[in-house]
Design a protein around this motif. Structure first.
Motif, PDB file in Angstrom:
ATOM      1  N   GLY A  74       0.659  -1.178   0.167  1.00  0.00           N
ATOM      2  CA  GLY A  74       0.000  -0.070  -0.001  1.00  0.00           C
ATOM      3  C   GLY A  74       0.621   1.365   0.161  1.00  0.00           C
ATOM      4  O   GLY A  74       0.282   2.486  -0.122  1.00  0.00           O
ATOM      5  N   LYS A  75       2.157   1.223   0.131  1.00  0.00           N
ATOM      6  CA  LYS A  75       3.050   2.325   0.135  1.00  0.00           C
ATOM      7  C   LYS A  75       3.106   2.758  -1.301  1.00  0.00           C
ATOM      8  O   LYS A  75       3.002   2.021  -2.126  1.00  0.00           O
ATOM      9  CB  LYS A  75       4.144   2.334   0.806  1.00  0.00           C
ATOM     10  N   ARG A  76       3.918   4.096  -1.553  1.00  0.00           N
ATOM     11  CA  ARG A  76       4.272   4.383  -3.059  1.00  0.00           C
ATOM     12  C   ARG A  76       5.826   4.697  -2.783  1.00  0.00           C
ATOM     13  O   ARG A  76       6.126   5.993  -2.740  1.00  0.00           O
ATOM     14  CB  ARG A  76       3.417   5.653  -3.438  1.00  0.00           C
ATOM     15  N   PRO A  77       6.646   3.554  -2.951  1.00  0.00           N
ATOM     16  CA  PRO A  77       8.100   4.081  -2.775  1.00  0.00           C
ATOM     17  C   PRO A  77       8.517   4.721  -4.017  1.00  0.00           C
ATOM     18  O   PRO A  77       8.045   4.180  -5.119  1.00  0.00           O
ATOM     19  CB  PRO A  77       8.694   2.729  -2.244  1.00  0.00           C
ATOM     20  N   VAL A  78       9.565   5.568  -3.932  1.00  0.00           N
ATOM     21  CA  VAL A  78      10.418   6.069  -5.148  1.00  0.00           C
ATOM     22  C   VAL A  78      11.766   5.719  -4.732  1.00  0.00           C
ATOM     23  O   VAL A  78      12.314   6.227  -3.850  1.00  0.00           O
ATOM     24  CB  VAL A  78       9.983   7.577  -5.187  1.00  0.00           C
ATOM     25  N   VAL A  79      12.242   4.603  -5.822  1.00  0.00           N
ATOM     26  CA  VAL A  79      13.660   4.190  -5.107  1.00  0.00           C
ATOM     27  C   VAL A  79      14.739   4.828  -6.138  1.00  0.00           C
ATOM     28  O   VAL A  79      14.552   4.637  -7.305  1.00  0.00           O
ATOM     29  CB  VAL A  79      13.493   2.633  -5.602  1.00  0.00           C
TER      30      VAL A  79
END
Length: 323
Positions: A74-79
């Motif tokens: 459910g998170k929105r990571p930007v790697v």
């Protein structure tokens, strides 16, 4: 509108999206106090704290896999991958997991993750730090690949990438971080998968992005002195690409050149050429031409100008296809 460098645009866009959505967070090597290898994330850890700007070990396979798991949860990571070449180290997480989860779950699982990565040559970074990876990664159904060229496109496409429920590989050319351009104010987005007809023309279509677009624009100025009219298309999204825009232009001009920095063999030029030819064979006056990097690794020193397309080589290709 305001004028900003591409680096400033990425930084501001990340901050805007982190402010807008508490589930957006950053992860990568040295992205906190050191602001990443190219200084793009400067000041963000001071604004959002260590819980949302996560410093990682030098372990791309591990932290990219962790980010994929958090996206499914459910998170929105930007790697941030320090160099796009390191997609090779995170291949399993990006291609074998992130790109396939939506499919294998029957569409029930979302994977809202963005992998940011600096690609391209020009800085004499050597064999393992100078690759364009578009050709490597485009054979991955379920993965969206974005390669912006202008400051405005970086803002609009990065916002759309972060808001997408599918995995996005967001490629930034390392030699263009200082390039400045006008950027729309406010919540500006650009749809993924839509090309930009940068310049209309009648004699030949050129498809090019990032640094190759810059070189192509210089080449166009030269060939226009000969009365050649060039239509320039920036694909913006490498996968899925905007075949409708490509085909419409090819049918109008009858001649197409695809320019890309990565090697000729297995590059996007071959895929674009095949797709255009399948739909426009009867409309083409000449076979689709490719102007691309040599099939060789990028060594140190002054070899780069001899490996990649230049404004001169692009201009020569234009003159050859219209003669």
């Amino acid at each position: 509108m305001s004028k900003k460098s591409i680096s400033q645009v990425i930084n501001a866009t990340l901050c805007e999206e982190m402010t807008r959505d508490k589930d957006v967070y950053l992860m990568g090597e040295d992205i906190g106090l050191c602001a990443g290898c190219f200084g793009v994330t400067k000041g963000i850890i001071e604004q959002f704290g260590e819980e949302r700007v996560i410093e990682t070990p030098i372990a791309e396979a591990g932290f990219c896999a962790m980010a994929v798991g958090s996206a499914v949860a459910g998170k929105r990571p930007v790697v941030e991958l320090m160099f796009a070449d390191f997609c090779s180290l995170a291949f399993n997480a990006i291609v074998m997991e992130a790109a396939k989860i939506r499919y294998v779950s029957g569409g029930t699982a979302k994977v809202p993750i963005v992998f940011r990565a600096a690609q391209g040559a020009g800085g004499h970074f050597g064999l393992q730090h100078s690759n364009c990876v578009e050709g490597w990664m485009m054979n991955a159904p379920g993965l969206t690949i974005v390669s912006p060229s202008t400051a405005a496109d970086y803002k609009g496409l990065l916002k759309s990438a972060i808001r997408s429920d599918n995995p996005v590989l967001f490629l930034e050319h390392k030699m263009m971080y200082g390039t400045k351009g006008e950027v729309p104010d406010g919540d500006y987005t650009i749809p993924l998968g839509k090309a930009d007809v940068v310049k209309a023309g009648n004699d030949v279509t050129i498809i090019a992005s990032q640094l190759m677009r810059t070189y192509t624009e210089a080449a166009i100025k030269e060939v226009e002195k000969d009365g050649i009219s060039v239509e320039l298309i920036d694909p913006r999204t490498i996968l899925p690409f905007d075949i409708e825009t490509f085909v419409a232009s090819a049918r109008k001009t009858g001649r197409v050149i695809v320019v890309h920095e990565h090697p000729l063999t297995g590059g996007i030029g071959g895929e674009y050429a095949s797709a255009i030819t399948e739909q426009c064979f009867a409309d083409l006056k000449k076979p689709v031409k490719r102007v691309a990097g040599a099939d060789i690794s990028v060594g140190m020193g002054d070899v780069e100008p001899h490996i990649f397309p230049t404004a001169a080589s692009i201009a020569a290709a234009i003159r050859d296809i219209v003669k």
